[in-house]
Design a protein around this motif. Structure first.
Motif, PDB file in Angstrom:
ATOM      1  N   ALA A   1     -14.130 -37.513  -3.372  1.00 26.98           N
ATOM      2  CA  ALA A   1     -14.189 -37.546  -4.836  1.00 26.98           C
ATOM      3  C   ALA A   1     -15.108 -36.460  -5.363  1.00 26.98           C
ATOM      4  CB  ALA A   1     -14.676 -38.918  -5.301  1.00 26.98           C
ATOM      5  N   ALA A   2     -16.176 -36.202  -4.634  1.00 25.44           N
ATOM      6  CA  ALA A   2     -17.160 -35.228  -5.114  1.00 25.44           C
ATOM      7  C   ALA A   2     -16.951 -33.845  -4.498  1.00 25.44           C
ATOM      8  CB  ALA A   2     -18.565 -35.728  -4.789  1.00 25.44           C
ATOM      9  N   ASP A   3     -16.014 -33.719  -3.564  1.00 27.07           N
ATOM     10  CA  ASP A   3     -15.795 -32.466  -2.839  1.00 27.07           C
ATOM     11  C   ASP A   3     -17.093 -31.942  -2.235  1.00 27.07           C
ATOM     12  OD1 ASP A   3     -13.095 -32.384  -3.410  1.00 27.07           O
ATOM     13  OD2 ASP A   3     -13.373 -31.240  -5.261  1.00 27.07           O
ATOM     14  N   ARG A   4     -17.761 -32.807  -1.526  1.00 23.35           N
ATOM     15  CA  ARG A   4     -19.028 -32.400  -0.903  1.00 23.35           C
ATOM     16  C   ARG A   4     -19.160 -32.946   0.507  1.00 23.35           C
ATOM     17  NH1 ARG A   4     -23.234 -30.528  -4.315  1.00 23.35           N
ATOM     18  NH2 ARG A   4     -22.459 -30.626  -6.440  1.00 23.35           N
ATOM     19  N   TRP A   5     -19.845 -32.189   1.315  1.00 21.83           N
ATOM     20  CA  TRP A   5     -20.194 -32.648   2.653  1.00 21.83           C
ATOM     21  C   TRP A   5     -21.602 -33.246   2.625  1.00 21.83           C
ATOM     22  CZ3 TRP A   5     -17.230 -33.106   6.891  1.00 21.83           C
ATOM     23  CH2 TRP A   5     -16.018 -32.399   6.917  1.00 21.83           C
ATOM     24  N   THR A   6     -21.760 -34.386   3.286  1.00 22.75           N
ATOM     25  CA  THR A   6     -23.100 -34.936   3.528  1.00 22.75           C
ATOM     26  C   THR A   6     -23.363 -34.815   5.018  1.00 22.75           C
ATOM     27  OG1 THR A   6     -22.891 -36.521   1.735  1.00 22.75           O
ATOM     28  CG2 THR A   6     -24.549 -37.009   3.423  1.00 22.75           C
ATOM     29  N   ILE A   7     -24.458 -34.188   5.353  1.00 19.21           N
ATOM     30  CA  ILE A   7     -24.809 -34.114   6.776  1.00 19.21           C
ATOM     31  C   ILE A   7     -25.971 -35.075   7.052  1.00 19.21           C
ATOM     32  CG2 ILE A   7     -23.985 -31.746   7.160  1.00 19.21           C
ATOM     33  CD1 ILE A   7     -27.510 -31.749   7.258  1.00 19.21           C
ATOM     34  N   THR A   8     -25.967 -35.629   8.243  1.00 17.18           N
ATOM     35  CA  THR A   8     -27.039 -36.539   8.647  1.00 17.18           C
ATOM     36  C   THR A   8     -27.716 -35.973   9.886  1.00 17.18           C
ATOM     37  OG1 THR A   8     -25.725 -38.390   7.839  1.00 17.18           O
ATOM     38  CG2 THR A   8     -27.583 -38.929   9.287  1.00 17.18           C
ATOM     39  N   LEU A   9     -29.030 -35.965   9.847  1.00 17.11           N
ATOM     40  CA  LEU A   9     -29.784 -35.480  11.005  1.00 17.11           C
ATOM     41  C   LEU A   9     -30.098 -36.641  11.940  1.00 17.11           C
ATOM     42  CD1 LEU A   9     -32.347 -33.097   9.227  1.00 17.11           C
ATOM     43  CD2 LEU A   9     -30.053 -32.572  10.078  1.00 17.11           C
ATOM     44  N   GLU A  10     -30.511 -36.280  13.137  1.00 20.91           N
ATOM     45  CA  GLU A  10     -30.859 -37.267  14.162  1.00 20.91           C
ATOM     46  C   GLU A  10     -31.827 -38.324  13.653  1.00 20.91           C
ATOM     47  OE1 GLU A  10     -31.181 -36.036  18.812  1.00 20.91           O
ATOM     48  OE2 GLU A  10     -32.446 -35.006  17.368  1.00 20.91           O
ATOM     49  N   ASP A  11     -32.781 -37.916  12.804  1.00 21.98           N
ATOM     50  CA  ASP A  11     -33.789 -38.868  12.320  1.00 21.98           C
ATOM     51  C   ASP A  11     -33.348 -39.575  11.039  1.00 21.98           C
ATOM     52  OD1 ASP A  11     -33.962 -36.948  10.365  1.00 21.98           O
ATOM     53  OD2 ASP A  11     -35.984 -36.292  10.874  1.00 21.98           O
ATOM     54  N   GLY A  12     -32.098 -39.422  10.650  1.00 20.24           N
ATOM     55  CA  GLY A  12     -31.579 -40.151   9.491  1.00 20.24           C
ATOM     56  C   GLY A  12     -31.641 -39.379   8.182  1.00 20.24           C
ATOM     57  N   ARG A  13     -32.392 -38.284   8.144  1.00 25.86           N
ATOM     58  CA  ARG A  13     -32.434 -37.512   6.897  1.00 25.86           C
ATOM     59  C   ARG A  13     -31.045 -36.958   6.587  1.00 25.86           C
ATOM     60  NH1 ARG A  13     -36.235 -32.823   7.789  1.00 25.86           N
ATOM     61  NH2 ARG A  13     -35.595 -33.151   9.939  1.00 25.86           N
ATOM     62  N   GLN A  14     -30.801 -36.775   5.296  1.00 24.00           N
ATOM     63  CA  GLN A  14     -29.473 -36.277   4.902  1.00 24.00           C
ATOM     64  C   GLN A  14     -29.590 -35.125   3.917  1.00 24.00           C
ATOM     65  OE1 GLN A  14     -27.342 -39.876   3.594  1.00 24.00           O
ATOM     66  NE2 GLN A  14     -26.352 -39.826   5.602  1.00 24.00           N
ATOM     67  N   ASP A  15     -28.500 -34.423   3.775  1.00 25.01           N
ATOM     68  CA  ASP A  15     -28.432 -33.345   2.789  1.00 25.01           C
ATOM     69  C   ASP A  15     -26.966 -33.181   2.414  1.00 25.01           C
ATOM     70  OD1 ASP A  15     -29.292 -31.381   1.099  1.00 25.01           O
ATOM     71  OD2 ASP A  15     -29.829 -29.938   2.662  1.00 25.01           O
ATOM     72  N   ARG A  16     -26.737 -32.574   1.226  1.00 24.74           N
ATOM     73  CA  ARG A  16     -25.347 -32.432   0.772  1.00 24.74           C
ATOM     74  C   ARG A  16     -25.104 -31.026   0.263  1.00 24.74           C
ATOM     75  NH1 ARG A  16     -23.278 -36.799  -3.157  1.00 24.74           N
ATOM     76  NH2 ARG A  16     -24.316 -35.400  -4.628  1.00 24.74           N
TER      77      ARG A  16
END
Ligand code: NA7
Length: 559
Positions: free
Chosen positions: A132-147
């Motif tokens: 819906a947002a046309d975005r990727w969310t990435i998750t790091l090993e420690d749970g942090r995320q970014d989009r």
């Protein structure tokens, strides 16, 4: 891999879901990721790179084992994009050692101020696309995320290292290392009893380097490999000046060859020549530095069984000449694959190592390894005691780094599932069902002198991103029909090439990885020139093969 955990703030100062999201996330700060970051900045975009290591360098950061070095001419390996960089940097040797290459990549990172956009010690374990947002969310090993709107993978084809599935691996009481996880501070090996498993390009470099200092070295060989002399030497001041003055010609030469090395296939056919003419050429190649003997050989050596058998005989004779004990020489001669049908390791005194009294070759086809023990290991014939065990056991090549990230497109479609058998790509850069995902040196790109391939792909990807910016597009994807067409082009290109009948990481086989026992086509082997033409045509047509979506009120690429 479970579902993505709840969105948590990323690194300090970067709050996901705010206008501080980067435009592009790049995974990997190796040769590809560094250049990609530089190019995205040039478009005025905010890119953020996530890197598992604590510093830049990728392959050259991780592979610190003794003897690690290029098999490409150094001066054909560095980046070509900056004249200033070419003027400033001096390679000390024709085939640089790992510390020099790592120093080079650090020099590049500093010169272009790249580190400020790289998050180190940040291993990406998942990347999910929000349709819906046309975005990727990435998750790091420690749970942090970014989009970010776009995700660019610069994972490297040889970054997923693999350990052998041998019982008792954790019981060994000495020190054990995979060559791709060699400690930064090095390992003191002088006088120790060392065992090494594997005889690929990595092991060959390592063995020939450590054999002189260790107390004893036992090499456990499953498949011997053909190997040819590297003939490395230091670059003189005169040569340095000549190299710097001729960079345009060097890179132009690399553009003309099918592997982007300076070596060009000889148009003659071995079978059309007399034995004397053939031999003379092979002797010449054997005495010359680099990959000439592999990718600059006669046109039929890698495609015609008879020509290949003759070249193999020549190489076998060289091994017999160099190894004193005929039984050892015989074990070192490959019997199950012809010359050049696996990635050819280049060596510097490798075969002579087996003439040393402190080095022993164990053929584990004759006496298989039964288990790793607290003291060392046990084969079906005897027990060995070691202070250090080295696993030079290679990588889950090309698709392995992708399989290790939980990549999901719209509807939760998993890349790992789509790529269970043969990977599906368009030009090796896009995958149907995975919008806004762009791969640098993923499966199905041309292969050879890797930085040359990388620069071309990064340039293509950057042009595509610029096109999206210019046309207010927020979404790009490829069509299944285009992917089918490209996959069949890739499969066709490999027809008649003898290497495609041989198990190796290049054909997607890794016996230590479940499901990777079957050969796959992982590269485009129609040559870099044809590949460049093909991807250039797609761009020149205004990317008609791709689907774009401007997203109406939802904003544009960087909105
Ligand atoms: P390679 O070329 O894949 O070599 C791995 C070596 O390890 C090879 O000799 C393997 O034997 C051996 N191996 C792997 N698993 C086992 C087990 N379980 N038991 C015994 N021996 C094993 O990796 P490298 O790191 O040397 O080179 C990779 C690339 O890096 C290279 O091509 C360059 O491009 C740079 P096998 O041949 O499978 O019988």
């Amino acid at each position: 891999m479970g579902a993505t955990p709840e969105v948590r703030p990323t690194v300090p100062g970067d709050q996901p879901g705010t206008d501080r999201d980067p435009d592009v996330i790049v995974i990997g700060a190796g040769v590809a990721g560094l250049y990609q970051l530089h190019r995205l900045r040039g478009l005025g975009l905010q890119a953020r790179v996530y890197e598992a290591g604590s510093d830049v360098g990728g392959t050259w950061y991780w592979n610190r084992y003794p003897g690690a070095r290029f098999d490409s001419e150094s001066w054909s390996y560095g980046y070509s994009f900056s004249e200033e960089l070419l003027r400033e940097w001096e390679w000390p040797e024709h085939f640089a050692a790992q510390p020099d290459t790592l120093r080079y990549l650090n020099f590049v990172a500093d010169k272009f101020d790249l580190r400020r956009d790289i998050r180190f010690r940040s291993r990406v374990v998942a990347a999910h696309f929000d349709d819906a947002a046309d975005r990727w969310t990435i998750t790091l090993e420690d749970g942090r995320q970014d989009r970010a709107r776009l995700l660019i993978t610069a994972l490297g084809p040889l970054s997923a290292h693999t350990l052998p599935e041998i019982p008792g691996r954790d019981t060994f009481r000495g020190q054990a290392f995979h060559t791709a996880r060699w400690p930064r501070e090095g390992v003191a090996l002088a006088g120790l009893r060392v065992g090494i498993i594997g005889t690929g390009a990595t092991a060959i470099q390592c063995i020939q380097t450590i054999a002189r200092e260790v107390g004893s070295l036992t090499v456990f060989q499953r498949t011997p490999n053909w190997a040819a002399p590297l003939h490395n030497r230091r670059i003189t001041a005169e040569e340095q000046a000549r190299i710097k003055a001729s960079y345009p010609e060097i890179f132009e030469r690399c553009r003309q060859t099918s592997t982007c090395f300076i070596h060009q296939t000889d148009p003659r056919r071995a079978l059309d020549l007399s034995p004397q003419e053939r031999e003379a050429f092979w002797e010449k190649l054997y005495a010359e530095p680099g990959f000439g003997i592999w990718v600059g050989n006669f046109a039929d050596v890698l495609t015609d069984r008879t020509a290949n058998a003759l070249a193999s005989e020549f190489m076998a004779r060289k091994i017999r000449e160099r190894v004193k004990d005929p039984a050892v020489a015989d074990r070192l001669i490959p019997k199950t694959h012809g010359f050049g049908t696996r990635r050819l390791p280049l060596e510097s005194g490798y075969f002579e190592v087996y003439n040393q009294p402190n080095v022993r070759l164990v053929d584990i086809n004759e006496t298989p390894i039964e288990r790793i023990t607290p003291e060392g290991l046990r084969t079906s014939a005897e027990a060995f005691a070691f202070d250090v065990l080295i696993y030079a056991t290679g990588f889950d090549g090309v698709t392995g780094p992708y399989d290790r990230i939980d990549i999901r497109g719209p509807g939760g479609r998993r890349l790992r599932d789509d790529w269970k058998g043969m990977p599906r790509t368009f030009l090796g850069m896009l995958v149907d069902g995975f919008p806004n995902l762009l791969m640098v040196l993923g499966p199905h790109t041309a292969r050879g002198n890797i930085p040359r391939n990388i620069e071309e792909i990064v340039d293509w990807v950057t042009d595509l991103v610029a096109f999206m910016q210019a046309h207010g597009q927020r979404r790009v994807e490829t069509r299944p029909a285009e992917v089918d067409r490209w996959v069949s082009e890739v499969e066709k290109a490999v027809e008649g090439q003898l290497f495609s009948e041989v198990n190796s990481w290049q054909t997607g086989v890794n016996r230590n990885v479940e499901g990777r026992q079957v050969r796959r086509v992982l590269g485009y082997y129609g040559g870099a020139v044809a590949y460049r033409r093909r991807i250039g045509d797609v761009a020149a047509s205004g990317y008609r093969a791709l689907l774009f979506d401007a997203g109406g009120a939802r904003g544009t690429m960087s909105g």
